[in-house]
Design an enzyme around this catalytic site. Structure first.
Site, PDB file in Angstrom:
ATOM      1  N   ASP A  13      -2.675  71.995  22.617  1.00 31.53           N
ATOM      2  CA  ASP A  13      -3.896  72.411  21.911  1.00 31.53           C
ATOM      3  C   ASP A  13      -4.860  72.984  22.961  1.00 31.53           C
ATOM      4  O   ASP A  13      -5.999  72.551  23.098  1.00 31.53           O
ATOM      5  CB  ASP A  13      -4.531  71.234  21.142  1.00 31.53           C
ATOM      6  N   ASP A  17      -7.079  70.692  30.179  1.00 31.89           N
ATOM      7  CA  ASP A  17      -5.980  69.939  30.797  1.00 31.89           C
ATOM      8  C   ASP A  17      -4.627  70.376  30.275  1.00 31.89           C
ATOM      9  O   ASP A  17      -3.620  70.297  30.990  1.00 31.89           O
ATOM     10  CB  ASP A  17      -6.183  68.425  30.679  1.00 31.89           C
ATOM     11  N   ASP A  18      -4.584  70.906  29.040  1.00 36.00           N
ATOM     12  CA  ASP A  18      -3.339  71.522  28.568  1.00 36.00           C
ATOM     13  C   ASP A  18      -2.982  72.715  29.450  1.00 36.00           C
ATOM     14  O   ASP A  18      -1.823  72.919  29.820  1.00 36.00           O
ATOM     15  CB  ASP A  18      -3.493  72.019  27.129  1.00 36.00           C
ATOM     16  N   ASN A  42      -8.172  70.433  20.453  1.00 30.44           N
ATOM     17  CA  ASN A  42      -9.371  70.671  21.285  1.00 30.44           C
ATOM     18  C   ASN A  42     -10.194  71.819  20.721  1.00 30.44           C
ATOM     19  O   ASN A  42     -11.423  71.806  20.749  1.00 30.44           O
ATOM     20  CB  ASN A  42      -8.956  71.047  22.714  1.00 30.44           C
ATOM     21  N   THR A 127       1.105  67.515  23.971  1.00 25.51           N
ATOM     22  CA  THR A 127      -0.146  67.230  24.686  1.00 25.51           C
ATOM     23  C   THR A 127      -1.360  67.436  23.785  1.00 25.51           C
ATOM     24  O   THR A 127      -2.494  67.539  24.268  1.00 25.51           O
ATOM     25  CB  THR A 127      -0.290  68.119  25.949  1.00 25.51           C
ATOM     26  N   PHE A 169      -8.078  60.726  21.573  1.00 21.95           N
ATOM     27  CA  PHE A 169      -8.333  61.940  20.800  1.00 21.95           C
ATOM     28  C   PHE A 169      -7.098  62.475  20.060  1.00 21.95           C
ATOM     29  O   PHE A 169      -7.181  62.813  18.876  1.00 21.95           O
ATOM     30  CB  PHE A 169      -8.888  63.047  21.715  1.00 21.95           C
ATOM     31  N   ASN A 170      -5.955  62.618  20.732  1.00 20.13           N
ATOM     32  CA  ASN A 170      -4.802  63.262  20.100  1.00 20.13           C
ATOM     33  C   ASN A 170      -4.316  62.496  18.871  1.00 20.13           C
ATOM     34  O   ASN A 170      -3.868  63.096  17.894  1.00 20.13           O
ATOM     35  CB  ASN A 170      -3.638  63.407  21.096  1.00 20.13           C
ATOM     36  N   HIS A 254      -4.964  64.271  31.939  1.00 19.06           N
ATOM     37  CA  HIS A 254      -4.172  63.630  30.883  1.00 19.06           C
ATOM     38  C   HIS A 254      -2.842  64.378  30.661  1.00 19.06           C
ATOM     39  O   HIS A 254      -1.767  63.810  30.762  1.00 19.06           O
ATOM     40  CB  HIS A 254      -4.939  63.652  29.555  1.00 19.06           C
ATOM     41  N   ASP A 255      -2.950  65.657  30.308  1.00 21.86           N
ATOM     42  CA  ASP A 255      -1.761  66.403  29.886  1.00 21.86           C
ATOM     43  C   ASP A 255      -0.823  66.736  31.047  1.00 21.86           C
ATOM     44  O   ASP A 255       0.400  66.628  30.885  1.00 21.86           O
ATOM     45  CB  ASP A 255      -2.184  67.684  29.150  1.00 21.86           C
TER      46      ASP A 255
HETATM   47  O1  RIB Z   1      -7.418  62.275  25.043  1.00 18.28           O
HETATM   48  C1  RIB Z   1      -6.985  63.300  25.884  1.00 18.28           C
HETATM   49  C2  RIB Z   1      -6.261  64.353  25.110  1.00 18.28           C
HETATM   50  O2  RIB Z   1      -7.142  64.940  24.169  1.00 18.28           O
HETATM   51  C3  RIB Z   1      -5.777  65.516  25.991  1.00 18.28           C
HETATM   52  O3  RIB Z   1      -4.590  66.022  25.456  1.00 18.28           O
HETATM   53  C4  RIB Z   1      -6.869  66.533  25.871  1.00 18.28           C
HETATM   54  O4  RIB Z   1      -6.392  67.877  26.031  1.00 18.28           O
HETATM   55  C5  RIB Z   1      -7.310  66.323  24.451  1.00 18.28           C
HETATM   56  O5  RIB Z   1      -6.420  67.063  23.625  1.00 18.28           O
HETATM   57 CA    CA Z   2      -4.401  68.408  24.951  1.00 14.12          CA
END
Ligand code: RIB
Ligand code: CA
Length: 327
Positions: A13, A17-18, A42, A127, A169-170, A254-255
């Site tokens: 998304d 970080d993706d 995101n 991700t 979040f995801n 994260h990703d």
């Molecule tokens: O919680 C972190 C995740 O949520 C990561 O994948 C970031 O890109 C957001 O999508």
């Molecule tokens: Ca992400």
């Protein structure tokens, strides 16, 4: 005999970080990036898709197909994480409009096709929210037996959440989709589901000094200036937001950690658990509920990442960026 490269499809998304995760995958000699599917999360689907194509072009991998997927969560109202990722989804970075257009195939069909080419050979890395993966499962319930592994960045299993005290979040963005995915991988014969959650990603912190060090390594390399400009301009938005909210200028990878753990599982230690996703809680919707003590009496369905070699991961990430800058 060199180990066979890991065949990857990454579902993103694209947010910042993706984008870093895609750059890392493109720079890994141990990964073969078959394609990238995009999902709302995101940012909206169109932005995530455009950002993905632009980042692949930056990595000089514009030939990798980008498959647009679901534009809305299964049931919930659409939300986003622009507070951290900025209006475009890539922070302050401005990448050229990508020349490559998205592939005509829908993400659901592309994921199923990629998994079916050689059953058991594909690693699917998610991700973003799990909307595409859940939709693919509804389309083809055999997907858990066709994949080699599903590795997802999502959830919080002994940690608190990042969107609510309970939810990451995801998972929070589409809890109904997440419930479908976690339940599907409880079935007999299902491939491993590896959950890379906040428990380990919070230890994967990039700091401004890391980028300054990378600048000294890469500024003189053929593709260094453009790559460094992107890394600086995108992450600076995240640093600014984190400083405003926590006082610390850190960017949690994260990703990229989820992709790295998919390519090199030795980076993490996992523990099996039975995990369900809360979809109705007023305070806990999107919570990944891990039954560590077997209270439910059901077999475990998830390999939950509980430890990470964070310094080795961070060093590997920075080495990958240098490889990308060198070309
Ligand atoms: O919680 C972190 C995740 O949520 C990561 O994948 C970031 O890109 C957001 O999508
Ligand atoms: Ca992400």
């Amino acid at each position: 005999m060199p180990a066979r490269a890991t065949r990857l499809v990454i579902d993103v998304d694209t947010g910042i970080d993706d984008a870093f995760a895609l750059l890392y995958a493109c720079a890994s000699p141990r990964a073969r990036l078959v394609g990238v599917s995009t999902v709302v999360g995101n940012v909206d689907l169109a932005s995530a898709t455009r950002n993905t194509s632009a980042v692949l072009a930056l990595a000089r991998r514009a030939e990798v197909p980008v498959w647009p997927g679901c534009a809305a969560p299964m049931l919930r109202a659409q939300n986003d994480a622009r507070l951290f990722h900025g209006p475009s989804g890539l922070g302050y970075a401005e990448l050229p409009e990508p020349a490559a257009k998205p592939a005509p195939m829908h993400a659901i069909d592309a994921i199923l096709a990629a998994a079916s080419v050689e059953p058991g050979a594909l690693t699917l890395v998610a991700t973003g929210p799990l909307t595409n993966i859940a939709a693919a499962l509804l389309r083809e319930p055999a997907l858990p037996r066709l994949l080699g592994r599903l590795v997802l960045m999502g959830g919080a299993y002994r940690e608190g959440g990042n969107v609510t005290p309970a939810a990451e979040f995801n998972i929070w963005h589409d809890p109904e989709a997440a419930r479908i995915v976690f339940r599907a991988f409880a079935a007999d014969g299902a491939a491993p589901l590896v959950a890379v959650g906040l428990d380990v990603t919070r230890q994967a912190q990039l700091r401004p000094a890391d980028l300054d060090h990378l600048e000294r390594r890469c500024s003189g390399l053929p593709h260094g200036p453009a790559l460094l400009r992107f890394l600086h301009d995108s992450s600076r938005h995240y640093f600014d937001t984190m400083e405003k909210h926590t006082g610390a200028r850190v960017f949690t990878l994260h990703d990229p950690l989820a992709v790295a753990a998919a390519i090199d599982p030795s980076l993490i230690v996992t523990q099996r658990a039975t995990v369900e996703v809360e979809t109705t809680g007023t305070l806990t919707s999107g919570m990944t509920v891990a039954d560590w003590r077997g209270v439910w009496g059901r077999p475990p369905n998830v390999d939950v990442a509980i430890e990470v070699e964070a310094p080795r991961f961070l060093a590997d990430f920075l080495d990958a960026m240098e490889r990308l800058a060198r070309g």
